[in-house]
Design an enzyme around this catalytic site. Structure first.
Site, mmCIF file in Angstrom:
data_model
loop_
_atom_site.group_PDB
_atom_site.id
_atom_site.type_symbol
_atom_site.label_atom_id
_atom_site.label_comp_id
_atom_site.label_asym_id
_atom_site.label_seq_id
_atom_site.Cartn_x
_atom_site.Cartn_y
_atom_site.Cartn_z
ATOM 1 N N THR A 156 0.817 -1.222 0.000
ATOM 2 C CA THR A 156 0.000 0.000 0.000
ATOM 3 C C THR A 156 0.845 1.264 0.000
ATOM 4 O O THR A 156 0.489 2.259 -0.641
ATOM 5 C CB THR A 156 -0.941 -0.014 1.217
ATOM 6 O OG1 THR A 156 -1.819 -1.137 1.132
ATOM 7 C CG2 THR A 156 -1.763 1.263 1.300
ATOM 8 N N THR A 174 1.237 -4.948 4.390
ATOM 9 C CA THR A 174 1.038 -5.320 5.792
ATOM 10 C C THR A 174 0.495 -6.727 5.999
ATOM 11 O O THR A 174 0.664 -7.311 7.068
ATOM 12 C CB THR A 174 0.085 -4.325 6.482
ATOM 13 O OG1 THR A 174 -1.186 -4.341 5.820
ATOM 14 C CG2 THR A 174 0.665 -2.921 6.456
#
Length: 282
Positions: free
Chosen positions: A11, A82
């Site tokens: 991201t 993540t």
């Protein structure tokens, strides 16, 4: 001072497109370069194509390790998604144990340029990488955490990670990941059929078993028989707790005796991710 950036994707390096967020080449590299002191020489290893962390696996850990070891004097920042950060943190912590390296993982819940957490996480990663303390760490949400026992406990909040204490690491038996090995994490659940476990384990070289509490399982002789047969066949089974903290304590309850008698290994305080990496490297 030499700093190595390994940009895997995630991201932090995404930008808006007509189809939604997607990786943007150069975004992380430019943001890092703009923040570095002039005394730092930046080297970069950028994955091509950039990866969603859901696709990261042992072959990519080997690529990271090769890049890190090819720059023996450099501090390292790894930008990463993540979702599998905990697996990569455990992989690098265990594979690099004893090598006295400084590696800082970094990611974000919101991309760079979106007034979220990315800039702060990157600033913290840089400060950590340019500091004096070696180790494998995650810089995230204002905290620097040991990367060997990470747990992603929240799928949306910027404070997404915790770090569970792990036992001291020793240099692993293997310095790289054998990508032909078939390993998995299995979660025991009430009523789980023994033949289902047998079917899954038959396709594996080993497995991490997420056990109840401090190390118990259902009182099912068929299940214990399946586990014992798997161990006898040379498959390694390593137990960890389904609880986020506390780990295992074999012998506390009679309900766990069959596990240890069958040859299941005691993963102690290891997270499931750390136990899986242990099976890969030892």
């Amino acid at each position: 001072m030499e700093l190595l950036l390994i940009h895997t994707g995630g991201t932090i390096g995404m930008a808006e497109t007509p189809e939604g967020l997607a990786p943007k080449a150069g975004l992380v590299e430019d943001a890092l370069t703009a923040r570095l002191p002039q005394t730092v020489t930046l080297k970069s290893h950028v994955f091509s194509p950039l990866l969603d962390s859901a696709d990261v696996g042992p072959q990519h850990w080997n690529t990271m390790l090769d890049a890190i070891r090819s720059h023996p004097q450099a501090s390292v920042i790894i930008t990463h998604g993540t979702d599998t950060m905990a697996f990569t943190g455990a992989a690098l912590s265990q594979a690099l144990a004893g090598e006295n390296r400084k590696v800082v993982l970094c990611g974000s819940m919101v991309p760079l340029g979106h007034e979220g957490d990315a800039e702060g996480n990157l600033d913290l990663a840089i400060a950590t990488a340019l500091g004096n303390d070696p180790g494998i760490h995650l810089a995230f949400a204002g905290k620097v955490m040991e990367a060997g026992g990470l747990v992603k406990h929240n799928s949306h909040d910027v404070e997404a990670f915790r770090a569970q204490p792990q036992d001291p690491l020793h240099p692993p038996q293997s310095l790289r990941f054998d990508t032909t090995r078939k390993l998995a994490i299995l979660t025991l659940s009430p009523g789980m059929p023994a033949d289902a476990v047998e079917a899954i384990v038959s396709k594996l070289d080993g497995a991490v078993l997420r056990l109840f509490g401090s190390g118990t399982a259902m009182n099912d002789p068929a299940l214990i028989s399946v586990l014992a047969a798997a161990v006898s066949a040379g498959k390694r089974l390593r137990g960890v707790s389904q609880c986020e903290a506390g780990g295992l304590q074999p012998g506390s309850y009679a309900a766990g005796a069959g596990l240890w008698g069958a040859g299941v290994e005691n993963g102690g305080r290891q997270t499931p991710e750390a136990a899986l990496i242990h099976l890969w490297l030892n």
